[in-house]
Design an enzyme around this catalytic site. Structure first.
Site, PDB file in Angstrom:
ATOM      1  N   SER A 262       0.839  -1.198   0.000  1.00 52.46           N
ATOM      2  CA  SER A 262       0.000   0.000   0.000  1.00 52.46           C
ATOM      3  C   SER A 262       0.873   1.247   0.000  1.00 52.46           C
ATOM      4  O   SER A 262       2.082   1.176   0.246  1.00 52.46           O
ATOM      5  CB  SER A 262      -0.902   0.013   1.233  1.00 52.46           C
ATOM      6  OG  SER A 262      -0.128   0.310   2.380  1.00 52.46           O
ATOM      7  N   LYS A 263       0.233   2.364  -0.251  1.00 51.33           N
ATOM      8  CA  LYS A 263       0.944   3.643  -0.239  1.00 51.33           C
ATOM      9  C   LYS A 263       1.557   3.884   1.134  1.00 51.33           C
ATOM     10  O   LYS A 263       2.647   4.434   1.255  1.00 51.33           O
ATOM     11  CB  LYS A 263      -0.025   4.764  -0.619  1.00 51.33           C
ATOM     12  CG  LYS A 263       0.566   6.148  -0.422  1.00 51.33           C
ATOM     13  CD  LYS A 263      -0.117   7.181  -1.270  1.00 51.33           C
ATOM     14  CE  LYS A 263       0.056   8.588  -0.716  1.00 51.33           C
ATOM     15  NZ  LYS A 263       1.380   8.909  -0.198  1.00 51.33           N
TER      16      LYS A 263
END
Ligand code: GLU
Length: 505
Positions: A262-263
């Site tokens: 994920s970011k």
């Protein structure tokens, strides 16, 4: 099926910056298309206007331009199957919605959001399907005149796909084999919304894949649950014979621990998850990109190519042509691929080593200029050649190479303590006099003369070189000493030595 020309597509939704996983999906499509002498289409899936983000489409196009991943057809390129933006294909989809309605494979549903919410509250795990659709307000339960009246009076409706229960649906996936699910677990998906006069992702995706003559759908694993529905839609539309083959790529996983990349992992561990820097138009937040961090596009491509695929050999460094030649969907793994970002920096290092110094020099020159240094390109290139094996990124050269261009103003205290001995000033005076007497200041000549002098005077090579380095560099870093003195030239070398002797006496 097999004699059709290979055509694949990358079909992003412009809902924000393209994630690095999306870049890998596009890359695999590209490699597959090139390997088979086929074509790659760029289609923008923008039917969900509520999630549309301005600038996202340009960002996608710019990312692939930077990465050198070229499309044959699509948005910004053109082609015979356009338009390539789904929002410009409304009328096309309407034909197929009509076709499904007429064939009894789809139906109108008038349930309001409130009615649906109430139903969900009443019935745990409510799903709109063969067992529940008879309890709802749709064209299967309402009299025909009522349906007509509602539509004529512009009541909002959706069109739902009528899924027949209890059928085994097979998805033939190149990577995962035969994936079987029973149709009873599927719900009657919304295919079209009268409110925005647009189809949903599922219908638009299938219609376009068919009309654009797509032969293989290569996409992320997150779309696997939609695949059985897509198979049923193809058949319902009468296109079962030309249905594309599926290949659902493995997930990209966190570098550490479990779960999807994920970011937040990027923010936490300090690596980009986007190809280019992204300025969020709403929040103003800036997310870092591979380009701005100093990665070479070739290194990013090479790194991504091996996240989920490998040719079964030890080879890790590939040119794009080699990737095209060797790429094989059948060799993709089912298991997720850990996003080893440290390995990404290693790839960049390898590309720095492989690249010609003349290719790297202009970039380093820009950094030098930004730091007020204007040097001839051949000298910039020389420094690159001496120091590039020590860095992963071109911008890392500056702190390591400053001394080539700027004489030390101070001398690192720790290094002085350790390397500058009682007799160093005296030894450096003698060395200075020796160098001053050399007409040929080439690396080889200096080295020969100095080594002979060290031997004749029975000096300690290490001590001499350490002190010499301190006088020219100001600290204990840098390449081979005579590389430095030869680069600086006689005049500058003597000047720096004099100054150090003066200061450190
Ligand atoms: N629009 C979908 C996406 O954003 C496309 C999925 C597919 O390739 O079918 O990824």
């Amino acid at each position: 099926m097999t004699d059709r020309k290979v055509r694949v597509r990358f079909a992003p939704s412009p809902t924000g910056p393209l994630h690095i996983g999306g870049v890998r999906t596009a890359l695999y499509n590209y490699l597959f298309a090139r390997h088979h002498g086929g074509q790659l289409v760029l289609r923008i899936e923008d039917t969900d206007s509520s999630r549309f983000v301005p600038g996202a489409e340009d960002y996608i196009v710019e990312s692939f331009r930077w990465l050198n991943i070229a499309f044959d057809e699509g948005v910004g390129i053109g082609g015979d199957h356009g338009p390539y933006r789904q929002s410009e294909r409304r009328d096309i989809y309407k034909t197929y919605v009509r076709q499904l309605l007429d064939a009894g494979r789809a139906y109108y549903a008038f349930d309001t959001p409130e009615e649906l919410a109430r139903k969900r509250e009443e019935t745990p795990n409510f799903q709109y399907d063969a067992t529940t659709r008879s309890q709802m307000r749709n064209s299967l339960t309402l009299p025909a005149e009522e349906v007509k009246r509602l539509i004529d009076s512009s009541t909002q409706y959706v069109v739902r796909f009528k899924i027949e229960p209890n059928e085994d649906v097979h998805v033939n996936d190149i990577i995962r084999g035969d994936v079987k699910i029973n149709s009873s677990i599927l719900d009657d998906k919304v295919l079209y919304k009268s409110a925005d006069q647009l189809p949903t992702y599922h219908l638009a995706n299938i219609v376009d894949d068919h009309l654009m003559e797509i032969t293989h759908v290569i996409r992320g694993e997150e779309w696997l649950p939609s695949a059985p529905l897509h198979v049923l839609l193809y058949r319902a539309l009468g296109w079962g014979d030309t249905m594309p083959q599926f290949a659902h790529l493995p997930l990209l996983l966190k570098p550490d621990g479990k779960g999807k990349l994920s970011k937040r992992d990027g923010d936490r561990l300090g690596f980009p998850v986007f190809p280019l820097e992204w300025h969020d138009p709403k929040s103003g937040e800036v997310s870092s990109g591979y380009r701005e961090q100093g990665y070479f596009p070739e290194a990013v491509v090479n790194f991504l190519a091996l996240l989920g695929w490998n040719p079964g050999t030890e080879q890790e460094l590939f040119t794009l042509d080699e990737l095209v030649q060797q790429f094989d969907l059948g060799k993709c793994s089912k298991a997720g691929a850990k996003f080893d970002y440290v390995k990404g920096t290693w790839f960049n290092h390898e590309y720095i080593l492989m690249k010609d110094n003349s290719e790297i020099a202009p970039e380093f020159d820009r950094i030098l200029k930004a730091n007020g240094i204007d040097a001839p390109m051949e000298r910039v290139e020389k420094v690159v050649s001496l120091m590039k094996n020590r860095v992963n990124f071109v911008h890392e050269l500056w702190p390591l190479c400053r001394f080539f261009f700027v004489a030390p103003e101070t001398y690192d205290e720790k290094t002085v303590k350790k390397r500058w001995k009682e007799d160093s000033a005296q030894t450096m005076q003698a060395l200075r006099d020796l160098l001053a007497g050399l007409d040929d200041f080439s690396l080889e000549n200096q080295e020969a003369a100095v080594m002979k002098w060290i031997e004749d005077n029975q000096l300690h090579t290490g001590n001499v070189m350490n002190a010499f380095r301190l006088t020219l560099v100001g600290e204990g870093i840098g390449p081979h000493m005579f590389d430095i003195s030869a680069f600086l030239g006689k005049e500058e070398t003597l000047r720096r030595m004099n100054r150090a002797i003066e200061k450190l006496k």
